[in-house]
Design a protein around this motif. Structure first.
Motif, PDB file in Angstrom:
ATOM      1  N   ALA A 119     -10.581   6.287   1.362  1.00  0.00           N
ATOM      2  CA  ALA A 119      -9.307   6.036   0.681  1.00  0.00           C
ATOM      3  C   ALA A 119      -8.490   7.312   0.537  1.00  0.00           C
ATOM      4  O   ALA A 119      -9.030   8.430   0.500  1.00  0.00           O
ATOM      5  N   SER A 120      -7.185   7.130   0.443  1.00  0.00           N
ATOM      6  CA  SER A 120      -6.275   8.259   0.234  1.00  0.00           C
ATOM      7  C   SER A 120      -5.059   7.775  -0.548  1.00  0.00           C
ATOM      8  O   SER A 120      -4.828   6.569  -0.693  1.00  0.00           O
ATOM      9  N   VAL A 121      -4.276   8.715  -1.040  1.00  0.00           N
ATOM     10  CA  VAL A 121      -3.054   8.387  -1.769  1.00  0.00           C
ATOM     11  C   VAL A 121      -1.965   9.354  -1.340  1.00  0.00           C
ATOM     12  O   VAL A 121      -2.220  10.523  -1.061  1.00  0.00           O
ATOM     13  N   SER A 122      -0.742   8.850  -1.258  1.00  0.00           N
ATOM     14  CA  SER A 122       0.398   9.685  -0.888  1.00  0.00           C
ATOM     15  C   SER A 122       1.604   9.268  -1.718  1.00  0.00           C
ATOM     16  O   SER A 122       1.664   8.149  -2.253  1.00  0.00           O
ATOM     17  N   THR A 123       2.564  10.160  -1.827  1.00  0.00           N
ATOM     18  CA  THR A 123       3.767   9.868  -2.611  1.00  0.00           C
ATOM     19  C   THR A 123       4.886   9.350  -1.705  1.00  0.00           C
ATOM     20  O   THR A 123       4.981   9.718  -0.534  1.00  0.00           O
ATOM     21  N   THR A 124       5.700   8.482  -2.290  1.00  0.00           N
ATOM     22  CA  THR A 124       6.910   7.984  -1.636  1.00  0.00           C
ATOM     23  C   THR A 124       8.041   8.099  -2.655  1.00  0.00           C
ATOM     24  O   THR A 124       7.787   8.372  -3.839  1.00  0.00           O
ATOM     25  N   PRO A 125       9.269   7.895  -2.258  1.00  0.00           N
ATOM     26  CA  PRO A 125      10.361   7.941  -3.243  1.00  0.00           C
ATOM     27  C   PRO A 125      10.220   6.902  -4.351  1.00  0.00           C
ATOM     28  O   PRO A 125      10.809   7.061  -5.430  1.00  0.00           O
ATOM     29  N   GLU A 126       9.430   5.852  -4.111  1.00  0.00           N
ATOM     30  CA  GLU A 126       9.266   4.797  -5.114  1.00  0.00           C
ATOM     31  C   GLU A 126       7.993   4.933  -5.932  1.00  0.00           C
ATOM     32  O   GLU A 126       7.807   4.209  -6.915  1.00  0.00           O
ATOM     33  N   GLY A 127       7.070   5.792  -5.508  1.00  0.00           N
ATOM     34  CA  GLY A 127       5.821   5.918  -6.255  1.00  0.00           C
ATOM     35  C   GLY A 127       4.668   6.396  -5.410  1.00  0.00           C
ATOM     36  O   GLY A 127       4.809   7.348  -4.638  1.00  0.00           O
ATOM     37  N   LEU A 128       3.511   5.712  -5.545  1.00  0.00           N
ATOM     38  CA  LEU A 128       2.289   6.125  -4.863  1.00  0.00           C
ATOM     39  C   LEU A 128       1.821   5.024  -3.921  1.00  0.00           C
ATOM     40  O   LEU A 128       1.793   3.843  -4.298  1.00  0.00           O
ATOM     41  N   THR A 129       1.435   5.412  -2.714  1.00  0.00           N
ATOM     42  CA  THR A 129       0.867   4.477  -1.758  1.00  0.00           C
ATOM     43  C   THR A 129      -0.610   4.780  -1.575  1.00  0.00           C
ATOM     44  O   THR A 129      -0.981   5.914  -1.252  1.00  0.00           O
ATOM     45  N   PHE A 130      -1.430   3.765  -1.794  1.00  0.00           N
ATOM     46  CA  PHE A 130      -2.876   3.874  -1.624  1.00  0.00           C
ATOM     47  C   PHE A 130      -3.263   3.238  -0.287  1.00  0.00           C
ATOM     48  O   PHE A 130      -2.788   2.145   0.049  1.00  0.00           O
ATOM     49  N   SER A 131      -4.134   3.917   0.455  1.00  0.00           N
ATOM     50  CA  SER A 131      -4.610   3.390   1.728  1.00  0.00           C
ATOM     51  C   SER A 131      -6.116   3.501   1.791  1.00  0.00           C
ATOM     52  O   SER A 131      -6.713   4.394   1.178  1.00  0.00           O
ATOM     53  N   TRP A 132      -6.752   2.603   2.542  1.00  0.00           N
ATOM     54  CA  TRP A 132      -8.208   2.622   2.690  1.00  0.00           C
ATOM     55  C   TRP A 132      -8.599   1.919   3.985  1.00  0.00           C
ATOM     56  O   TRP A 132      -7.805   1.186   4.577  1.00  0.00           O
ATOM     57  N   GLU A 133      -9.802   2.155   4.419  1.00  0.00           N
ATOM     58  CA  GLU A 133     -10.307   1.526   5.629  1.00  0.00           C
ATOM     59  C   GLU A 133     -10.723   0.089   5.326  1.00  0.00           C
ATOM     60  O   GLU A 133     -11.435  -0.163   4.346  1.00  0.00           O
ATOM     61  N   VAL A 134     -10.278  -0.837   6.154  1.00  0.00           N
ATOM     62  CA  VAL A 134     -10.690  -2.232   6.038  1.00  0.00           C
ATOM     63  C   VAL A 134     -11.983  -2.403   6.837  1.00  0.00           C
ATOM     64  O   VAL A 134     -11.987  -2.298   8.058  1.00  0.00           O
TER      65      VAL A 134
END
Length: 211
Positions: A119-134
């Motif tokens: 999993a990882s997290v990154s910032t966007t102009p609207e907030g935080l995006t979380f991503s992970w392996e399916v």
């Protein structure tokens, strides 16, 4: 003064230096300690550490309720007791008897469900995006799990979180953060919970943003 319950065969109330009572359908006894006039610096430090942790938990109570309630089922303890006991032992440290929270050691949920993978997290102009392996070939019930995502703002004593986000199969989720807060220091946590809230994973720590 304590009394004897002839129906249940148990004592109830205060007897000598013990208190007998019922909790969650079970008979419980606890001792009464002797009060001391003077407390050491280390004792005050321990009290400060508890206040520090309780302040943190007061802002995220719905999150830890879901995160620890299954652990408490069938015991005389509740979700808050278990969350406090674990984190006070593992996530509180001291420097010159001044307590601080080791956010990388904090656990906000505890269970046997599969935690987020890579999993990882990154910032966007609207907030935080979380991503992970399916992960492929998971059981159908596991694929129905939902995200639990949280951002803690220690310098502001505030938190933003979602305890019923997107499904495990989506591979991504988003936490809205007001623009004014995007530059603030954030401690980030992520877990999965089943749709019926009867199964949860251990939370994982995704690090500090704007540290």
């Amino acid at each position: 003064m304590g009394r004897f319950n002839s129906v249940t065969g148990t004592a109830v109330g205060k007897i000598s230096k013990a208190i007998f009572y019922r909790l969650n359908g079970q008979d419980v006894v606890r001792g009464i300690g002797d009060k001391k006039k003077f407390k050491s610096k280390k004792v005050f430090a321990q009290h400060d550490s508890m206040r520090l942790l309780m302040n943190f938990f007061s802002k995220i109570k719905p999150f830890i309720r879901v995160g620890f309630k299954n652990e408490a089922t069938g015991t005389i303890r509740n979700y808050h007791n278990l969350a406090t006991a674990y984190n006070r032992t593992h996530a509180i440290a001291f420097e010159d008897d001044v307590p601080f929270i080791r956010y990388d050691k904090v656990l906000l949920s505890r269970g046997h469900a599969l935690p987020p993978q890579h999993a990882s997290v990154s910032t966007t102009p609207e907030g935080l995006t979380f991503s992970w392996e399916v992960m492929p070939d998971l059981p159908w019930s596991t694929n129905q799990d939902q995200t639990m995502i949280l951002a803690w703002f220690p310098d502001m004593n505030e938190a933003l979180f979602n305890i019923g986000g997107t499904g495990r199969l989506s591979g991504t989720d988003h936490l809205n953060v007001p623009p004014a807060l995007l530059s603030e220091r954030m401690e980030i946590y992520f877990a999965f919970v089943s749709a019926d809230r009867e199964s949860v994973s251990n939370s994982i720590y995704l690090g500090t943003l704007n540290g």
